[in-house]
Design a protein around this motif. Structure first.
Motif, mmCIF file in Angstrom:
data_model
loop_
_atom_site.group_PDB
_atom_site.id
_atom_site.type_symbol
_atom_site.label_atom_id
_atom_site.label_comp_id
_atom_site.label_asym_id
_atom_site.label_seq_id
_atom_site.Cartn_x
_atom_site.Cartn_y
_atom_site.Cartn_z
ATOM 1 N N LEU A 39 -24.426 26.904 -12.750
ATOM 2 C CA LEU A 39 -24.429 26.278 -14.069
ATOM 3 C C LEU A 39 -24.281 27.357 -15.139
ATOM 4 O O LEU A 39 -25.158 28.221 -15.272
ATOM 5 N N LEU A 40 -23.201 27.294 -15.910
ATOM 6 C CA LEU A 40 -22.834 28.377 -16.821
ATOM 7 C C LEU A 40 -22.891 27.928 -18.269
ATOM 8 O O LEU A 40 -22.225 26.966 -18.669
ATOM 9 N N HIS A 41 -23.653 28.651 -19.066
ATOM 10 C CA HIS A 41 -23.823 28.345 -20.482
ATOM 11 C C HIS A 41 -22.863 29.169 -21.325
ATOM 12 O O HIS A 41 -22.155 30.043 -20.847
ATOM 13 N N GLY A 42 -22.881 28.877 -22.628
ATOM 14 C CA GLY A 42 -22.083 29.640 -23.577
ATOM 15 C C GLY A 42 -22.937 30.151 -24.717
ATOM 16 O O GLY A 42 -24.115 30.460 -24.541
ATOM 17 N N ASN A 43 -22.384 30.205 -25.897
ATOM 18 C CA ASN A 43 -22.983 30.841 -27.066
ATOM 19 C C ASN A 43 -23.532 29.781 -28.024
ATOM 20 O O ASN A 43 -22.798 28.851 -28.381
ATOM 21 N N PRO A 44 -24.790 29.868 -28.476
ATOM 22 C CA PRO A 44 -25.796 30.914 -28.274
ATOM 23 C C PRO A 44 -26.893 30.461 -27.310
ATOM 24 O O PRO A 44 -28.068 30.766 -27.514
ATOM 25 N N ALA A 45 -26.531 29.715 -26.293
ATOM 26 C CA ALA A 45 -27.509 29.107 -25.392
ATOM 27 C C ALA A 45 -27.945 30.092 -24.304
ATOM 28 O O ALA A 45 -27.598 31.275 -24.322
ATOM 29 N N TRP A 46 -28.698 29.594 -23.360
ATOM 30 C CA TRP A 46 -29.032 30.318 -22.125
ATOM 31 C C TRP A 46 -29.314 29.274 -21.056
ATOM 32 O O TRP A 46 -29.037 28.091 -21.263
ATOM 33 N N GLY A 47 -29.813 29.685 -19.905
ATOM 34 C CA GLY A 47 -29.962 28.749 -18.796
ATOM 35 C C GLY A 47 -30.788 27.523 -19.097
ATOM 36 O O GLY A 47 -30.613 26.469 -18.465
ATOM 37 N N PHE A 48 -31.683 27.621 -20.060
ATOM 38 C CA PHE A 48 -32.526 26.503 -20.471
ATOM 39 C C PHE A 48 -31.705 25.266 -20.828
ATOM 40 O O PHE A 48 -32.189 24.135 -20.712
ATOM 41 N N LEU A 49 -30.476 25.455 -21.240
ATOM 42 C CA LEU A 49 -29.593 24.343 -21.580
ATOM 43 C C LEU A 49 -29.451 23.369 -20.418
ATOM 44 O O LEU A 49 -29.191 22.172 -20.620
ATOM 45 N N TYR A 50 -29.630 23.851 -19.179
ATOM 46 C CA TYR A 50 -29.423 23.034 -17.985
ATOM 47 C C TYR A 50 -30.726 22.558 -17.351
ATOM 48 O O TYR A 50 -30.733 22.147 -16.186
ATOM 49 N N ARG A 51 -31.830 22.566 -18.116
ATOM 50 C CA ARG A 51 -33.124 22.231 -17.536
ATOM 51 C C ARG A 51 -33.161 20.819 -16.942
ATOM 52 O O ARG A 51 -33.906 20.567 -15.998
ATOM 53 N N LYS A 52 -32.348 19.885 -17.475
ATOM 54 C CA LYS A 52 -32.354 18.511 -16.978
ATOM 55 C C LYS A 52 -31.470 18.325 -15.746
ATOM 56 O O LYS A 52 -31.458 17.251 -15.149
ATOM 57 N N PHE A 53 -30.739 19.376 -15.359
ATOM 58 C CA PHE A 53 -29.830 19.290 -14.216
ATOM 59 C C PHE A 53 -30.511 19.707 -12.919
ATOM 60 O O PHE A 53 -30.121 19.270 -11.835
ATOM 61 N N ILE A 54 -31.500 20.590 -13.010
ATOM 62 C CA ILE A 54 -31.942 21.330 -11.826
ATOM 63 C C ILE A 54 -32.604 20.433 -10.794
ATOM 64 O O ILE A 54 -32.240 20.443 -9.607
ATOM 65 N N LYS A 55 -33.560 19.608 -11.208
ATOM 66 C CA LYS A 55 -34.257 18.760 -10.242
ATOM 67 C C LYS A 55 -33.340 17.730 -9.595
ATOM 68 O O LYS A 55 -33.391 17.542 -8.365
ATOM 69 N N PRO A 56 -32.469 17.032 -10.347
ATOM 70 C CA PRO A 56 -31.562 16.087 -9.677
ATOM 71 C C PRO A 56 -30.633 16.760 -8.665
ATOM 72 O O PRO A 56 -30.351 16.189 -7.606
ATOM 73 N N LEU A 57 -30.178 17.961 -8.976
ATOM 74 C CA LEU A 57 -29.252 18.646 -8.066
ATOM 75 C C LEU A 57 -29.972 19.174 -6.833
ATOM 76 O O LEU A 57 -29.476 19.047 -5.708
ATOM 77 N N THR A 58 -31.152 19.769 -7.017
ATOM 78 C CA THR A 58 -31.882 20.279 -5.852
ATOM 79 C C THR A 58 -32.393 19.130 -4.993
ATOM 80 O O THR A 58 -32.409 19.224 -3.756
ATOM 81 N N ALA A 59 -32.784 18.014 -5.619
ATOM 82 C CA ALA A 59 -33.246 16.856 -4.853
ATOM 83 C C ALA A 59 -32.134 16.271 -3.994
ATOM 84 O O ALA A 59 -32.398 15.644 -2.963
ATOM 85 N N ALA A 60 -30.888 16.485 -4.397
ATOM 86 C CA ALA A 60 -29.744 16.002 -3.627
ATOM 87 C C ALA A 60 -29.327 16.979 -2.526
ATOM 88 O O ALA A 60 -28.293 16.772 -1.885
ATOM 89 N N GLY A 61 -30.111 18.033 -2.326
ATOM 90 C CA GLY A 61 -29.823 18.972 -1.243
ATOM 91 C C GLY A 61 -28.875 20.075 -1.624
ATOM 92 O O GLY A 61 -28.099 20.544 -0.778
ATOM 93 N N ARG A 62 -28.945 20.518 -2.880
ATOM 94 C CA ARG A 62 -28.045 21.566 -3.348
ATOM 95 C C ARG A 62 -28.836 22.762 -3.869
ATOM 96 O O ARG A 62 -29.947 22.616 -4.387
ATOM 97 N N ARG A 63 -28.243 23.919 -3.721
ATOM 98 C CA ARG A 63 -28.797 25.150 -4.286
ATOM 99 C C ARG A 63 -28.272 25.292 -5.714
ATOM 100 O O ARG A 63 -27.076 25.136 -5.948
ATOM 101 N N VAL A 64 -29.148 25.564 -6.647
ATOM 102 C CA VAL A 64 -28.766 25.652 -8.055
ATOM 103 C C VAL A 64 -29.008 27.073 -8.557
ATOM 104 O O VAL A 64 -30.134 27.576 -8.495
ATOM 105 N N ILE A 65 -27.945 27.691 -9.046
ATOM 106 C CA ILE A 65 -28.024 29.044 -9.603
ATOM 107 C C ILE A 65 -27.674 28.948 -11.084
ATOM 108 O O ILE A 65 -26.625 28.404 -11.442
ATOM 109 N N VAL A 66 -28.568 29.451 -11.926
ATOM 110 C CA VAL A 66 -28.352 29.389 -13.369
ATOM 111 C C VAL A 66 -28.511 30.800 -13.943
ATOM 112 O O VAL A 66 -29.630 31.272 -14.128
ATOM 113 N N PRO A 67 -27.405 31.487 -14.221
ATOM 114 C CA PRO A 67 -27.517 32.819 -14.813
ATOM 115 C C PRO A 67 -27.688 32.744 -16.321
ATOM 116 O O PRO A 67 -27.216 31.806 -16.981
ATOM 117 N N ASP A 68 -28.356 33.739 -16.869
ATOM 118 C CA ASP A 68 -28.299 34.002 -18.306
ATOM 119 C C ASP A 68 -27.268 35.097 -18.514
ATOM 120 O O ASP A 68 -27.427 36.206 -17.986
#
Length: 306
Positions: free
Chosen positions: A42-71
């Motif tokens: 999950l890739l953010h832009g300007n001026p955000a950071w990984g926090f922008l994707y906080r609502k994505f992580i649990k649904p994706l991991t619950a579906a059996g996926r590895r989630v990588i969010v770089p800053d």
């Protein structure tokens, strides 16, 4: 309470993930790595950071996926260089590439938003053996024409003038503050839930350098320093056969869907969508859960799970 203290308090409550770090091209780069299975980056832009994707992580991991969010270097919990030369488009693409290679990421889905578009697509097109799919949201990957938003004298060009830009975006944190606030639909919720965190992660003028230097890589004419890189992105993207999902904010005024999602559809006629959701430029803030569900269903389809 100071903005940085507010950011720390909110971050602990809303971002309960173990911070991880790698040395990448001489910089300390932060990321989170949650779940197991094929990776979704999950890739953010300007001026955000990984926090922008906080609502994505649990649904994706619950579906059996590895989630990588770089800053990206310069944002969030990553190191913040204080010289402009550290913030080039190629440099940020190289940083992302260095991180994902260290993690030996393979069979990845790249979720690309804003500057996460040019950087994430740059990685995918240079490392096709490590990528299996693309999700593209509110971004671009060609040199000209830029968005109408970026052609306007106010607010965009005046903000990036030699003196006015550093004053507004550096001294007053205008992009992480009012800029993001104006780029969501539910502004009251954003102000209460997220705005202090974005502002607090860029606490002083030095830490905000990237917010006004990186946008100068947006080509406004053929003399722009990023022009050749975007020519390459457009040329290589036309050859891409990656399964692709286009998701766009219905109210986005920075990269409007009628122009930019349509252009991606021309370059990638096999792409699904564009699927429209409630959202201006930072559509993750308004429709995070919904977009995560769309990504899960898209990956289920291409995995043959349905």
């Amino acid at each position: 309470m100071k903005a940085s203290e507010t950011a720390q308090r909110f971050t602990h409550e809303q971002w309960p993930y173990e911070p991880k770090f790698k040395q990448v091209n001489g910089w300390r780069m932060h990321y989170i790595d949650e779940g197991a299975g094929d990776p979704v980056v999950l890739l953010h832009g300007n001026p955000a950071w990984g926090f922008l994707y906080r609502k994505f992580i649990k649904p994706l991991t619950a579906a059996g996926r590895r989630v990588i969010v770089p800053d990206m270097v310069g944002f969030g919990l990553s190191e913040k260089p204080v010289r402009e030369q550290a913030h080039t488009l190629d440099g940020h693409t190289a940083n992302l590439t260095g991180l994902l290679r260290q993690l030996d990421v393979r069979n990845a889905t790249m979720v690309c938003h804003d500057w996460g578009g040019p950087t994430g697509l740059g990685f995918a097109l240079s490392n096709p053996d490590r990528v299996c799919a693309l999700v593209i949201m509110s971004t671009w990957a060609w040199p000209l024409p830029p968005a109408e938003f970026h052609k306007q004298i106010f607010p965009w060009r005046i903000m990036h003038a030699p003196l006015v830009g550093p004053y507004l975006l550096g001294r007053h944190n205008a992009l992480a503050g009012r800029g993001m606030y104006l780029s969501v639909v539910d502004r009251r919720k954003f102000r209460d839930e997220a705005q202090p965190i974005y502002e607090g992660m860029l606490p002083d003028s030095a830490s905000r350098l990237l917010t006004w230097t990186w946008p100068r890589w947006i080509p406004l004419d053929e003399s722009a320093r990023g022009f050749a890189r975007f020519e390459w992105l457009e040329r290589e993207l036309k050859k891409s056969k990656f399964p692709t999902l286009l998701v766009w904010g219905r109210e986005d005024e920075v990269f409007d869907h009628k122009t930019f999602a349509t252009r991606f559809k021309e370059l990638l006629p096999h792409a699904e969508g564009p699927e429209l959701v409630t959202g201006r430029h930072f559509l993750q803030e308004d429709s995070g859960d919904e977009i995560a569900g769309k990504i899960n269903r898209f990956l289920d389809r291409i995995d043959g799970r349905q």
